[in-house]
Write a protein that holds these residues in place. Sequence first.
Motif, mmCIF file in Angstrom:
data_model
loop_
_atom_site.group_PDB
_atom_site.id
_atom_site.type_symbol
_atom_site.label_atom_id
_atom_site.label_comp_id
_atom_site.label_asym_id
_atom_site.label_seq_id
_atom_site.Cartn_x
_atom_site.Cartn_y
_atom_site.Cartn_z
ATOM 1 N N VAL A 164 54.692 -85.703 -47.781
ATOM 2 C CA VAL A 164 53.679 -85.198 -46.842
ATOM 3 C C VAL A 164 53.878 -85.890 -45.502
ATOM 4 O O VAL A 164 53.945 -87.116 -45.427
ATOM 5 N N GLY A 165 54.000 -85.106 -44.448
ATOM 6 C CA GLY A 165 54.224 -85.669 -43.122
ATOM 7 C C GLY A 165 52.934 -86.034 -42.418
ATOM 8 O O GLY A 165 51.842 -85.614 -42.819
ATOM 9 N N HIS A 166 53.067 -86.770 -41.342
ATOM 10 C CA HIS A 166 51.882 -87.219 -40.600
ATOM 11 C C HIS A 166 51.531 -86.296 -39.435
ATOM 12 O O HIS A 166 50.445 -86.397 -38.862
ATOM 13 N N GLY A 167 52.447 -85.428 -39.037
ATOM 14 C CA GLY A 167 52.150 -84.481 -37.975
ATOM 15 C C GLY A 167 51.943 -85.088 -36.605
ATOM 16 O O GLY A 167 51.358 -84.458 -35.726
ATOM 17 N N LEU A 240 59.739 -80.757 -40.258
ATOM 18 C CA LEU A 240 58.496 -80.049 -40.543
ATOM 19 C C LEU A 240 57.312 -81.005 -40.628
ATOM 20 O O LEU A 240 56.242 -80.742 -40.072
ATOM 21 N N GLY A 241 57.487 -82.119 -41.321
ATOM 22 C CA GLY A 241 56.380 -83.031 -41.573
ATOM 23 C C GLY A 241 55.834 -83.711 -40.337
ATOM 24 O O GLY A 241 54.659 -84.076 -40.293
ATOM 25 N N GLU A 242 56.665 -83.901 -39.324
ATOM 26 C CA GLU A 242 56.211 -84.558 -38.102
ATOM 27 C C GLU A 242 55.689 -83.567 -37.064
ATOM 28 O O GLU A 242 55.159 -83.969 -36.033
ATOM 29 N N ALA A 243 55.832 -82.285 -37.339
ATOM 30 C CA ALA A 243 55.404 -81.260 -36.380
ATOM 31 C C ALA A 243 53.893 -81.053 -36.419
ATOM 32 O O ALA A 243 53.253 -81.192 -37.462
ATOM 33 N N ILE A 244 53.332 -80.689 -35.278
ATOM 34 C CA ILE A 244 51.926 -80.288 -35.215
ATOM 35 C C ILE A 244 51.721 -79.040 -36.067
ATOM 36 O O ILE A 244 50.748 -78.927 -36.811
ATOM 37 N N TRP A 252 59.150 -58.803 -37.836
ATOM 38 C CA TRP A 252 59.532 -57.782 -38.805
ATOM 39 C C TRP A 252 58.700 -57.947 -40.063
ATOM 40 O O TRP A 252 57.980 -58.931 -40.222
ATOM 41 N N MET A 253 58.795 -56.961 -40.951
ATOM 42 C CA MET A 253 58.007 -56.984 -42.182
ATOM 43 C C MET A 253 58.722 -57.846 -43.229
ATOM 44 O O MET A 253 59.230 -57.350 -44.223
ATOM 45 N N GLU A 254 58.715 -59.130 -42.972
ATOM 46 C CA GLU A 254 59.410 -60.064 -43.854
ATOM 47 C C GLU A 254 58.760 -60.056 -45.240
ATOM 48 O O GLU A 254 57.558 -60.286 -45.362
ATOM 49 N N PRO A 255 59.550 -59.823 -46.309
ATOM 50 C CA PRO A 255 58.940 -59.717 -47.638
ATOM 51 C C PRO A 255 58.369 -61.023 -48.173
ATOM 52 O O PRO A 255 57.400 -61.013 -48.926
ATOM 53 N N PHE A 256 58.975 -62.158 -47.795
ATOM 54 C CA PHE A 256 58.402 -63.457 -48.140
ATOM 55 C C PHE A 256 59.021 -64.511 -47.235
ATOM 56 O O PHE A 256 60.249 -64.656 -47.197
ATOM 57 N N GLY A 257 58.173 -65.267 -46.551
ATOM 58 C CA GLY A 257 58.669 -66.295 -45.637
ATOM 59 C C GLY A 257 58.679 -67.655 -46.307
ATOM 60 O O GLY A 257 57.681 -68.388 -46.271
ATOM 61 N N LEU A 258 59.807 -68.004 -46.933
ATOM 62 C CA LEU A 258 59.894 -69.267 -47.653
ATOM 63 C C LEU A 258 59.626 -70.463 -46.747
ATOM 64 O O LEU A 258 59.051 -71.473 -47.170
ATOM 65 N N VAL A 259 60.006 -70.359 -45.482
ATOM 66 C CA VAL A 259 59.805 -71.476 -44.556
ATOM 67 C C VAL A 259 58.323 -71.819 -44.416
ATOM 68 O O VAL A 259 57.964 -72.978 -44.173
ATOM 69 N N MET A 260 57.454 -70.842 -44.598
ATOM 70 C CA MET A 260 56.023 -71.113 -44.471
ATOM 71 C C MET A 260 55.532 -72.025 -45.590
ATOM 72 O O MET A 260 54.739 -72.942 -45.352
ATOM 73 N N ILE A 261 55.994 -71.789 -46.830
ATOM 74 C CA ILE A 261 55.537 -72.672 -47.901
ATOM 75 C C ILE A 261 56.247 -74.029 -47.835
ATOM 76 O O ILE A 261 55.692 -75.040 -48.273
ATOM 77 N N GLU A 262 57.444 -74.076 -47.251
ATOM 78 C CA GLU A 262 58.101 -75.366 -47.036
ATOM 79 C C GLU A 262 57.293 -76.211 -46.061
ATOM 80 O O GLU A 262 57.116 -77.422 -46.264
ATOM 81 N N ALA A 263 56.798 -75.592 -44.988
ATOM 82 C CA ALA A 263 55.955 -76.318 -44.038
ATOM 83 C C ALA A 263 54.670 -76.771 -44.709
ATOM 84 O O ALA A 263 54.241 -77.928 -44.561
ATOM 85 N N MET A 264 54.047 -75.882 -45.456
ATOM 86 C CA MET A 264 52.795 -76.218 -46.122
ATOM 87 C C MET A 264 52.980 -77.371 -47.110
ATOM 88 O O MET A 264 52.085 -78.202 -47.278
ATOM 89 N N ALA A 265 54.149 -77.432 -47.759
ATOM 90 C CA ALA A 265 54.411 -78.526 -48.702
ATOM 91 C C ALA A 265 54.395 -79.883 -48.007
ATOM 92 O O ALA A 265 54.038 -80.896 -48.614
ATOM 93 N N THR A 266 54.767 -79.917 -46.722
ATOM 94 C CA THR A 266 54.725 -81.177 -45.969
ATOM 95 C C THR A 266 53.342 -81.444 -45.381
ATOM 96 O O THR A 266 53.140 -82.482 -44.738
#
Length: 362
Positions: A164-167, A240-244, A252-266
């Motif tokens: 988990v990052g500190h942001g 990701l973890g240090e980002a605000i 586009w109609m992206e079927p699933f944005g894996l990067v979003m859950i990667e950010a959320m994991a941090t």
Amino acid sequence: MRIGLIAGPWYPIPPAGYGGTELVVDALARGFTRAGHEVLLAAAADSTCPVDRLPGMRSSEPDLVGFTSSELSHVVNAYAGMDGMVDLVHDHTLAGPLYRGRPEGLPVVTTIHSELTPSFAAVYGAAARDTTLIAISRSQVSSALADRVTAIIPHGMEVAGVPVGHGQGGYACFLGRMCPDKGVVEAIRVAQLAGIPVRIAAKMREPAEVQYYHDVVEPLEGPDVEFLGEVGGAEKYKLLGEAIALLNPIQWMEPFGLVMIEAMATGTPVVATPMGSAPEIVDNGVSGYLASSPEDLAGLLVRAADLDRRAVRTQAEDRFSTERMVDAHLALYARLTGLPEDPNEELRTAGTGPGGNSRSRR
């Protein structure tokens, strides 16, 4: 259960840098193994996923991405090698579900990893004759093939292994491919409107990606717009973890944005456009914010710093873990094969006479 996984030929499992489908296949292979099942992975020979891998496959061929002959020959070798070795195949290629040389009677499942444009819908519609289809979001099948899809299983990831990052890095970040659809130019615009520096990490290997960068993105770089290149592994999660917030203004109609859950994991919230699967992933006001205009997104980017990062992480743990994804797949496999989800149950019932399971572990 003996599960065959077929990945594409172009990148190793797991990928060294950017990767979507490859990361998902890696997580499934590891998760099935932890659950006590046998996994046979057909992937590029330079893969390092710690499961049994089918011998005789070629090394990754990133220069041949999209070449039909490369994928077809890979698929032919994969099915030939898995004949008699597995109870079910989960094929993550496009060509495999259409291949008619696969072993007779072998249940085959495929995940639709692409947007269902008319051409892709035609391919998967044909495949559905003898292949079980899995979608990765409701939005993906909202206008096509809804009646042909057996299950909707969102992607998951190894959330527990992500720090988990500190942001407190003082910047927003963009992570994706260097192309118009991913919204990199829009991310820069949003950050500039918010007065927040942005760091851009993007896959840039293919000629079109390189040209887009030089023609469109590079002229926008400056003191507050930094291009980092492609990142992966610990470097990605540090970014990701240090980002605000993660800026993900997809176009586009992206079927699933894996990067979003990667950010959320941090613990990092997501600020995105409400396209494709984004409204199914981002809990507006909890794990991030959704808006359509750059001006609205800029205001929300400023507010994202005040969101509870622990609550963001909890969303990833509760909704997008590997365990949740693995359990959903195993339930489907059990329905298709008649074999139990729990391998211990399979061992208990195998060989117990007429009342036992007729298919023992081999």
